[in-house]
Design an enzyme around this catalytic site. Structure first.
Site, PDB file in Angstrom:
ATOM      1  N   GLU A 334       0.876  -1.292   0.262  1.00 13.00           N
ATOM      2  CA  GLU A 334      -0.098  -0.023   0.449  1.00 13.00           C
ATOM      3  C   GLU A 334       1.017   1.597   0.004  1.00 13.00           C
ATOM      4  OE1 GLU A 334      -2.842  -0.469  -0.813  1.00 13.00           O
ATOM      5  OE2 GLU A 334      -3.303  -2.436   0.152  1.00 13.00           O
ATOM      6  N   TYR A 408      -1.844  -7.398 -11.738  1.00 10.39           N
ATOM      7  CA  TYR A 408      -1.056  -7.403 -10.105  1.00 10.39           C
ATOM      8  C   TYR A 408       0.733  -8.012 -10.464  1.00 10.39           C
ATOM      9  CZ  TYR A 408      -4.799  -5.948  -7.079  1.00 10.39           C
ATOM     10  OH  TYR A 408      -5.223  -4.831  -6.448  1.00 10.39           O
TER      11      TYR A 408
END
Length: 545
Positions: A334, A408
């Site tokens: 994150e 991803y």
């Protein structure tokens, strides 16, 4: 350097980690999708400069009310402005220069009519008053909405996660990634005894005298709509610093001592990312980790943290190698988004691999900084088990639709492979740093990214990007034995596909400049002696007769 053979001679099914995938397995787009995802004059005619949210949050009723003052510049004559707000939220009024404006609603779009068209070049603002019970997330952050929870002491604990679903789920805005406000202010009133933590710097705390306290935060950098956030809880605060960057942490009281130990990893991470990717892009707004009742989200300068102070991804290793248990996945992933996703933003959500592919690669970057390149490559190879290769990475443009969740780890493997194609780590890291600096605080396209990395090397990367981003399947290196020669070529979706690939023959690493045409390599070895360098190249192979 590897030995290079001249071309003339040779010639898991994985769910999204931290966001809502919009458009996954969805191709029957509706007018609502177009209204949300496309750019028409009602949207392109103005450029948002600032959002000023002034809200009251009532946890017991799961209710919010207040306003958003939207400041903007007029880019082209603007008779009608489109803003976005979910249809379940009620509009009280929309004010412009002291006068109430008329509007029409269609799905989640709000079309605001000005009495006289606004003229190009002016700066202006409207005040948008509204209230309602925003959508509640069933399983944040994988679906969008509010999380109305309670901590272990029964205090309200509230968060929001809306990436993909849309920030218009809870506040009116121009809900398209191509336009970011240059700054934002949030004045959020919550019941006394609770704290609201939002993006940027805390600029004030005010007891309103009605059982509520207003917490005011200011952001001075461009920010994505879905990153603008509130976090409400019985928080305690502690802080640290790295170079000129303030590190602030907001956690629940009973986790304070645990957090003080666990969050020391942030300084190791910053040291790595500064070196490999460049300085933190929002120094003026600081960096925060905020404990949340959901797993995590990359909210700019206010990163949501819910990994329960564990290594890995809720204690699991997504790579299956054991390496993923050496670091806290949510902290690293994150926070990596501050560079890729928050600072560098895809103009259209179809290009979200620009966020997720690069950010997933930051996990490998951090691993390399801490434990060396060998373990980093093993980690990258391990996460391939989460790739399905069933749908293309890039989504459909103009309808608010992401591509496959392969964005991803297929994305990160693509970047790792491009590094190997460069075959020059000094050039690779310089190019990555230049990329983050060149596109800092900008919205870009896949084509911008492709061109930037292609220009840094003499190897033509266009067919490589094209195959891995716009097609589901991997390229196949076809191999054939012919006496004392090994023949090879590519089979791929891209016409005339070409890409260098490194292989080992009798333990010697060799670069094959393979194309879609058969080429040969003179060797006395048998075909079964050839091994692809699969730590660095993500391909398939096929032995053909």
């Amino acid at each position: 350097m590897k030995r290079i053979i001249p071309a003339l001679i040779l010639f898991f099914s994985f769910c999204n980690l931290n966001a809502q995938v919009v458009g996954e397995n969805h191709s029957n787009f509706t007018k609502a999708d177009t209204l949300r995802g496309s750019l028409r004059p009602e949207r392109t005619g103005f450029d948002v400069q600032k959002y000023h949210l002034k809200l009251k949050v009532e946890p017991e009723n799961k209710f919010i009310s207040g306003s958003n003052t939207i400041s903007f510049k007029v880019i082209a004559e603007l008779p009608v402005m489109q803003l976005d707000l979910f249809k379940n939220m009620q509009i009280d009024s929309i004010m412009h220069r002291g006068k109430e404006l008329s509007y029409e609603r269609e799905y989640n779009a709000v079309f605001i009519k000005f009495d006289e068209p606004l003229q190009k070049g002016i700066s202006d603002s409207i005040q948008f008053y509204y209230h309602g019970n925003p959508v509640v997330a069933k399983n944040a952050p994988w679906d969008g909405g509010f999380v109305w929870d309670k901590d272990e002491d029964s205090n309200p604990w509230i968060g929001v996660a809306v990436q993909g679903t849309g920030a218009s789920l809870w506040y009116p805005n121009k809900d398209h990634q191509s336009d970011e406000p240059e700054e934002a202010r949030l004045d959020i009133a919550v019941p006394n005894g609770l704290m609201n933590v939002s993006n940027g710097r805390l600029i004030g705390e005010k007891d309103l005298g009605n059982g509520f306290t207003e917490w005011s935060w200011k952001v001075v950098n461009p920010i994505n709509n879905y990153n603008i956030m509130l976090n409400i809880g019985n928080y305690v605060h502690f802080s640290d610093e790295y170079r000129d960057l303030t590190l602030d942490y907001y956690v629940l009281p009973y986790n304070l001592e645990k957090a003080k130990v666990h969050f020391t990893e942030v300084k190791d991470m910053m040291a790595c990312f500064y070196k490999k990717m460049g300085p933190y892009p929002f120094v003026e707004d600081g960096f925060k980790l905020i404990e949340t009742p959901y797993l995590g989200m990359e909210h700019q300068s206010a990163v949501a943290y819910g990994n329960q102070y564990r290594k890995g991804y809720l204690g699991r290793d997504l790579s299956g190698t054991g390496i993923g248990l050496k670091f806290d996945f949510i902290i690293i992933h994150e926070s990596g988004h501050e560079w890729y996703g928050n600072s560098i933003t895809a103009k259209d959500i179809a290009d979200m691999w620009i966020h997720e592919g690069f950010t997933s690669y930051t996990e490998a970057i951090y691993t390399e900084c801490r434990w060396g390149k060998k373990e980093s490559l093993q980690y990258i190879k391990g996460i391939r088990r989460n790739i399905s290769n069933q749908r293309k990475i890039i989504g459909d443009y103009g309808v608010n639709a992401e591509g496959s969740s392969d964005m991803y780890y297929k994305g990160s493997n693509l970047l790792n492979m491009i590094r190997s194609i460069y075959d020059n780590d000094e050039l690779w890291w310089k190019t990555l740093r230049d990329y983050t600096e060149t596109f800092k605080h900008r919205t870009i396209t896949t084509e911008d990214t492709e061109e930037f990395f292609d220009m840094a090397t003499e190897v033509d990367l266009k067919p490589v990007f094209d195959q891995y981003l716009r097609h589901a399947s991997l390229p196949v290196l076809q191999l054939r034995q012919a006496d004392d020669q090994i023949l090879y070529r590519w089979k791929a979706d891209v016409l005339s596909f070409k890409m260098p690939v490194d292989v080992f023959i009798d333990e010697e690493e060799i670069r094959l400049n393979a194309t879609s045409e058969w080429q040969s390599y003179e060797t006395g070895e048998e075909l079964d002696e050839l091994k692809v360098n699969d730590l660095e190249f993500y391909i398939e192979t096929e032995i053909v007769p």
